[in-house]
Design a protein around this motif. Sequence first.
Motif, PDB file in Angstrom:
ATOM      1  N   ASN A  29      39.923  36.216  25.322  1.00 25.63           N
ATOM      2  CA  ASN A  29      38.835  36.914  24.161  1.00 25.63           C
ATOM      3  C   ASN A  29      38.408  35.300  23.288  1.00 25.63           C
ATOM      4  OD1 ASN A  29      39.641  37.124  21.681  1.00 25.63           O
ATOM      5  ND2 ASN A  29      40.781  38.555  22.427  1.00 25.63           N
ATOM      6  N   ASP A  30      36.974  35.779  22.904  1.00 26.47           N
ATOM      7  CA  ASP A  30      36.257  34.909  22.343  1.00 26.47           C
ATOM      8  C   ASP A  30      36.127  34.622  21.024  1.00 26.47           C
ATOM      9  OD1 ASP A  30      35.023  34.722  24.941  1.00 26.47           O
ATOM     10  OD2 ASP A  30      33.455  36.085  24.505  1.00 26.47           O
ATOM     11  N   GLY A  31      37.456  35.362  19.981  1.00 25.95           N
ATOM     12  CA  GLY A  31      37.375  35.167  19.360  1.00 25.95           C
ATOM     13  C   GLY A  31      38.261  33.947  18.681  1.00 25.95           C
ATOM     14  N   VAL A  32      38.669  33.129  18.786  1.00 23.93           N
ATOM     15  CA  VAL A  32      39.416  32.358  19.011  1.00 23.93           C
ATOM     16  C   VAL A  32      39.051  31.417  17.673  1.00 23.93           C
ATOM     17  CG1 VAL A  32      40.781  29.851  18.758  1.00 23.93           C
ATOM     18  CG2 VAL A  32      40.199  32.138  20.749  1.00 23.93           C
ATOM     19  N   PRO A  33      40.018  31.117  16.402  1.00 18.93           N
ATOM     20  CA  PRO A  33      39.694  30.389  15.031  1.00 18.93           C
ATOM     21  C   PRO A  33      38.506  29.359  15.180  1.00 18.93           C
ATOM     22  CG  PRO A  33      41.399  31.134  14.813  1.00 18.93           C
ATOM     23  CD  PRO A  33      41.229  31.167  16.503  1.00 18.93           C
ATOM     24  N   ASP A  34      36.919  29.084  15.124  1.00 16.31           N
ATOM     25  CA  ASP A  34      36.776  28.077  14.844  1.00 16.31           C
ATOM     26  C   ASP A  34      37.703  26.789  14.069  1.00 16.31           C
ATOM     27  OD1 ASP A  34      34.582  28.598  16.050  1.00 16.31           O
ATOM     28  OD2 ASP A  34      33.745  29.386  14.399  1.00 16.31           O
ATOM     29  N   GLN A  35      38.352  27.192  13.282  1.00 23.21           N
ATOM     30  CA  GLN A  35      38.915  26.057  12.669  1.00 23.21           C
ATOM     31  C   GLN A  35      40.264  25.070  13.573  1.00 23.21           C
ATOM     32  OE1 GLN A  35      38.759  28.832  11.216  1.00 23.21           O
ATOM     33  NE2 GLN A  35      38.933  29.506   9.040  1.00 23.21           N
ATOM     34  N   TRP A  36      40.520  26.068  14.742  1.00 24.73           N
ATOM     35  CA  TRP A  36      41.328  25.273  15.065  1.00 24.73           C
ATOM     36  C   TRP A  36      40.775  24.177  15.731  1.00 24.73           C
ATOM     37  CZ3 TRP A  36      44.647  29.982  18.650  1.00 24.73           C
ATOM     38  CH2 TRP A  36      45.219  30.434  17.438  1.00 24.73           C
ATOM     39  N   ASN A  37      41.888  23.203  16.669  1.00 20.70           N
ATOM     40  CA  ASN A  37      41.475  22.220  17.394  1.00 20.70           C
ATOM     41  C   ASN A  37      41.077  22.465  19.170  1.00 20.70           C
ATOM     42  OD1 ASN A  37      41.368  19.749  19.269  1.00 20.70           O
ATOM     43  ND2 ASN A  37      42.414  18.818  17.528  1.00 20.70           N
ATOM     44  N   ALA A  38      39.488  22.081  18.508  1.00 20.42           N
ATOM     45  CA  ALA A  38      39.330  23.006  20.271  1.00 20.42           C
ATOM     46  C   ALA A  38      40.443  22.269  21.968  1.00 20.42           C
ATOM     47  CB  ALA A  38      38.051  22.822  19.894  1.00 20.42           C
ATOM     48  N   GLN A  39      40.318  20.842  21.046  1.00 21.28           N
ATOM     49  CA  GLN A  39      40.313  20.128  22.345  1.00 21.28           C
ATOM     50  C   GLN A  39      42.506  20.555  22.600  1.00 21.28           C
ATOM     51  OE1 GLN A  39      38.916  18.214  24.612  1.00 21.28           O
ATOM     52  NE2 GLN A  39      41.153  18.500  25.466  1.00 21.28           N
ATOM     53  N   LYS A  40      42.932  20.343  21.317  1.00 18.84           N
ATOM     54  CA  LYS A  40      44.350  21.180  21.554  1.00 18.84           C
ATOM     55  C   LYS A  40      44.674  22.366  21.862  1.00 18.84           C
ATOM     56  CE  LYS A  40      46.268  18.513  17.351  1.00 18.84           C
ATOM     57  NZ  LYS A  40      46.990  18.101  16.296  1.00 18.84           N
ATOM     58  N   LEU A  41      43.660  23.202  21.709  1.00 17.17           N
ATOM     59  CA  LEU A  41      43.578  24.464  22.411  1.00 17.17           C
ATOM     60  C   LEU A  41      43.099  24.499  24.370  1.00 17.17           C
ATOM     61  CD1 LEU A  41      43.920  28.061  21.796  1.00 17.17           C
ATOM     62  CD2 LEU A  41      41.536  27.557  21.675  1.00 17.17           C
ATOM     63  N   ASP A  42      42.788  23.698  24.311  1.00 18.13           N
ATOM     64  CA  ASP A  42      42.225  23.452  25.652  1.00 18.13           C
ATOM     65  C   ASP A  42      43.361  23.342  26.406  1.00 18.13           C
ATOM     66  OD1 ASP A  42      40.772  24.344  27.730  1.00 18.13           O
ATOM     67  OD2 ASP A  42      40.106  21.712  27.406  1.00 18.13           O
ATOM     68  N   ASP A  43      44.229  22.309  25.747  1.00 17.33           N
ATOM     69  CA  ASP A  43      45.294  21.313  26.445  1.00 17.33           C
ATOM     70  C   ASP A  43      46.217  22.360  26.974  1.00 17.33           C
ATOM     71  OD1 ASP A  43      43.736  18.640  26.667  1.00 17.33           O
ATOM     72  OD2 ASP A  43      44.819  17.768  24.604  1.00 17.33           O
ATOM     73  N   PHE A  44      46.534  23.374  25.567  1.00 14.96           N
ATOM     74  CA  PHE A  44      47.649  24.521  25.253  1.00 14.96           C
ATOM     75  C   PHE A  44      47.719  25.352  26.901  1.00 14.96           C
ATOM     76  CE2 PHE A  44      49.077  28.123  23.972  1.00 14.96           C
ATOM     77  CZ  PHE A  44      50.736  28.205  23.735  1.00 14.96           C
ATOM     78  N   LEU A  45      46.328  25.871  26.303  1.00 14.59           N
ATOM     79  CA  LEU A  45      45.707  26.824  27.602  1.00 14.59           C
ATOM     80  C   LEU A  45      45.785  26.032  29.487  1.00 14.59           C
ATOM     81  CD1 LEU A  45      43.045  28.903  25.873  1.00 14.59           C
ATOM     82  CD2 LEU A  45      45.559  28.976  26.307  1.00 14.59           C
ATOM     83  N   ASN A  46      45.794  25.036  29.363  1.00 14.40           N
ATOM     84  CA  ASN A  46      45.718  24.295  30.117  1.00 14.40           C
ATOM     85  C   ASN A  46      47.675  24.316  31.237  1.00 14.40           C
ATOM     86  OD1 ASN A  46      43.052  23.437  31.435  1.00 14.40           O
ATOM     87  ND2 ASN A  46      42.677  22.290  30.521  1.00 14.40           N
ATOM     88  N   ILE A  47      48.062  24.141  29.984  1.00 11.30           N
ATOM     89  CA  ILE A  47      49.430  24.011  30.367  1.00 11.30           C
ATOM     90  C   ILE A  47      50.229  25.026  30.575  1.00 11.30           C
ATOM     91  CG2 ILE A  47      51.665  23.375  29.300  1.00 11.30           C
ATOM     92  CD1 ILE A  47      50.594  21.033  27.846  1.00 11.30           C
ATOM     93  N   ILE A  48      49.751  26.153  29.936  1.00 14.02           N
ATOM     94  CA  ILE A  48      49.754  27.634  30.519  1.00 14.02           C
ATOM     95  C   ILE A  48      49.627  27.950  31.383  1.00 14.02           C
ATOM     96  CG2 ILE A  48      49.597  30.057  29.297  1.00 14.02           C
ATOM     97  CD1 ILE A  48      51.878  28.842  27.550  1.00 14.02           C
TER      98      ILE A  48
END
Length: 119
Positions: A29-48
């Motif tokens: 969903n699109d509710g991910v907090p703006d405060q999170w580092n977008a690049q780190k989140l993207d990297d994490f999800l790519n690994i998952i």
Amino acid sequence: FQSNNTQQVTGVEKAIYQTLQNIGTLFENDGVPDQWNAQKLDDFLNIIYRQIEDSKCVMNKSEATQDFTSRDDALKAYFDIISTDVKEKGFSYCAWEIMRKEILHTLKFILTQNSDIML
């Protein structure tokens, strides 16, 4: 995520795979907090997603999976609770942080308990 004998390893592998699937679903969903580092989140999800793709063949294994149904039911309940909590709290930053800590705790547990059978 634990096995009492080598016959339960396939059930553990399938549970790990389902856990990765559930984690991916939580972030759809699109509710991910703006405060999170977008690049780190993207990297994490790519690994998952890469782990999901690389290990999807585990779901075709049929040996000794009689314990998988109970593991799968427990995982569904666990991730339903997490998802419901985030929704009920209006996708707030605090709710997402609690979810993030739960996911990290789960992934660390999997790694420490199953490093010998990891996919």
